[in-house]
Design an enzyme around this catalytic site. Structure first.
Site, PDB file in Angstrom:
ATOM      1  N   ALA A 185      -0.369   5.331   4.009  1.00  0.00           N
ATOM      2  CA  ALA A 185      -0.595   4.216   2.933  1.00  0.00           C
ATOM      3  C   ALA A 185      -0.126   4.986   1.803  1.00  0.00           C
ATOM      4  O   ALA A 185       0.038   4.227   1.045  1.00  0.00           O
ATOM      5  CB  ALA A 185      -2.215   4.999   3.256  1.00  0.00           C
ATOM      6  N   ASP A 186       0.125   5.593   1.661  1.00  0.00           N
ATOM      7  CA  ASP A 186       0.725   6.456   0.148  1.00  0.00           C
ATOM      8  C   ASP A 186       2.241   6.210   0.100  1.00  0.00           C
ATOM      9  O   ASP A 186       2.677   5.118  -0.879  1.00  0.00           O
ATOM     10  CB  ASP A 186       0.743   7.917  -0.066  1.00  0.00           C
ATOM     11  N   ILE A 187       2.968   5.887   1.243  1.00  0.00           N
ATOM     12  CA  ILE A 187       4.437   5.498   0.815  1.00  0.00           C
ATOM     13  C   ILE A 187       4.441   3.769   1.103  1.00  0.00           C
ATOM     14  O   ILE A 187       4.671   3.240   0.390  1.00  0.00           O
ATOM     15  CB  ILE A 187       5.007   5.876   2.199  1.00  0.00           C
TER      16      ILE A 187
ATOM     17  N   GLY B 101       3.440   2.945  -2.976  1.00  0.00           N
ATOM     18  CA  GLY B 101       4.621   3.301  -3.419  1.00  0.00           C
ATOM     19  C   GLY B 101       5.474   2.814  -3.122  1.00  0.00           C
ATOM     20  O   GLY B 101       5.730   1.692  -4.648  1.00  0.00           O
TER      21      GLY B 101
END
Length: 400
Positions: free
Chosen positions: A171-173, A176
């Site tokens: 989810a972070d990637i 980003g």
């Protein structure tokens, strides 16, 4: 003949970022790799909390090393009016501002995208959130694994009996990557119109987009794809199989011609190529257990290298199932010279070149991983502060 080397595409741009953890740092690191100057504003009491996740990178945190090379670290307290004033001065001269603070925190400081873009029409201001700026989930805490659950990724990952999270912060990637591409799109628009503007990215939106075919499968067919471990839900054989030396090989048969080649040249059972129980993908999926048993028996008699050679000779797509340490020694990276060293407070560290390659242009700028507050004094002098003023801020705990 003189060969002209094109400069990095973001050289000359300045990015100011009030960021933490992974999503925003991963986005801005890519901007730094492409030549932008990235000024990372950190807390005075420990900085970006990802600095303390672990000590695996020779004493530094692996997450921080991954996401923060090539940046300048400014450690100050933005809740103090003097610290906030410094950030505002930096933003006034910047091209891009990025923040992923908790819901409402940037707005309370006047650092939300809408406020900043109204004051600075050429500025591109990025708000990265967990669930978006409105709606019932806007204020929920949004750590990666929580968003993996809310976006349904966990429901399609794992075995029939056990859902599992992805082994990377997906989810972070995802957030980003969309923040990174959103900045690039906004820069193109600014080049045409002369105006920047806000960019909004939420982790939930980003990961739900990545859910792709499972989401459409469930919406339109009414049933979600089954969790099948390393196997493919609708293709067979498409799984990993043990070899005689304890390794594992993954293979993928994409059509019935490949199945016939596999049966003849690898399994040694050419009759399976035309057997109605296996001749079509639908039949092989229906008889998945027996299909896999045939493949497992043949590959289990070979070591990894033999199995891969047989599969490649038959024109069947295959891969060695590698652990992470084996990836670090992957022969393809070595052959293509993809490893570099970046500086850090603990000395040089290995890092892969970014995936974006611009042939004929300068190589990605893989700058050093900064120590907390390493560039504080330099940046404060650049906005006009005297040594006496800097000393006063340090004495009052506003900077570090």
């Amino acid at each position: 003949m003189i060969v002209r080397m094109e400069p990095l595409p973001l050289a000359g741009l300045t990015v100011v970022t009030l960021e933490q953890a992974v999503a925003a740092p991963f986005a801005t690191r890519q901007l730094a790799d492409l030549g932008a100057r990235v000024i990372k504003v950190e807390r005075v009491d420990g900085g970006d909390f990802a600095r303390a996740y672990d000590t695996a990178a020779h004493g530094l945190a692996s997450h921080f090393v991954w996401c923060n090379r090539g940046k300048e670290s400014l450690a100050l307290d933005v809740k103090d009016p003097r610290g906030l004033g410094v950030v505002q001065r930096l933003i006034a001269d910047a091209d891009v501002f990025v923040q992923n603070l908790a819901h409402g925190a940037a707005a309370r400081l006047g650092l939300d995208a809408a406020t900043l873009c109204a004051a600075h029409p050429r500025l591109i201001a990025v708000d990265i959130s967990g669930y978006g700026p409105s709606g019932p989930y806007a204020g929920k805490r949004a750590y990666d694994m929580l968003v993996q659950c809310e976006a349904g990724l966990v429901s399609v990952t794992g075995t029939p009996g056990q859902p599992v999270k992805a082994g990377i912060p997906a989810a972070d990637i995802a957030a980003g990557m969309y923040a990174f591409s959103g900045v690039l799109a906004a820069l193109v628009r600014r080049g045409v119109t002369g105006r920047g503007g806000p960019v909004e990215v939420s982790m939930l939106d980003a990961l739900a987009e990545w859910m792709g075919h499972p989401l459409h499968h469930a919406m339109h067919d009414g049933t979600p794809p089954a969790r099948t471990g390393l196997a493919h839900a609708v293709i067979a054989p498409y799984d990993s199989y043990a070899t005689s030396d304890g390794g594992r090989v993954l293979l993928s048969v994409q059509n019935d011609r490949e199945w016939r080649r596999l049966a003849e040249q690898v399994l040694g059972r050419p009759e399976l190529g035309s057997d109605p129980a296996y001749a079509t993908n639908a039949a092989r999926v229906e008889n998945r257990e027996r299909t896999d048993a045939h493949v497992a028996a043949a590959l289990g008699a070979l070591d990894v290298d033999e199995a891969l050679a047989r599969l490649e000779g038959a024109g069947v797509a295959c891969a060695r199932l590698r652990d992470v340490q084996e990836v670090a020694e992957h022969p393809q990276f070595a052959a293509r010279d993809r490893w570099r060293e970046v500086g850090s407070p603990v000395g040089p560290l290995r890092a892969l070149l970014p995936p974006i390659t611009l042939p004929g242009g300068a190589e990605a700028r893989m700058g050093a991983v900064p120590a907390l507050g390493e560039h504080t004094d330099e940046l404060l002098r650049a906005v006009g502060m005297t040594d006496e003023g800097i000393a006063a801020l340090r004495r009052d705990g506003v900077i570090a």
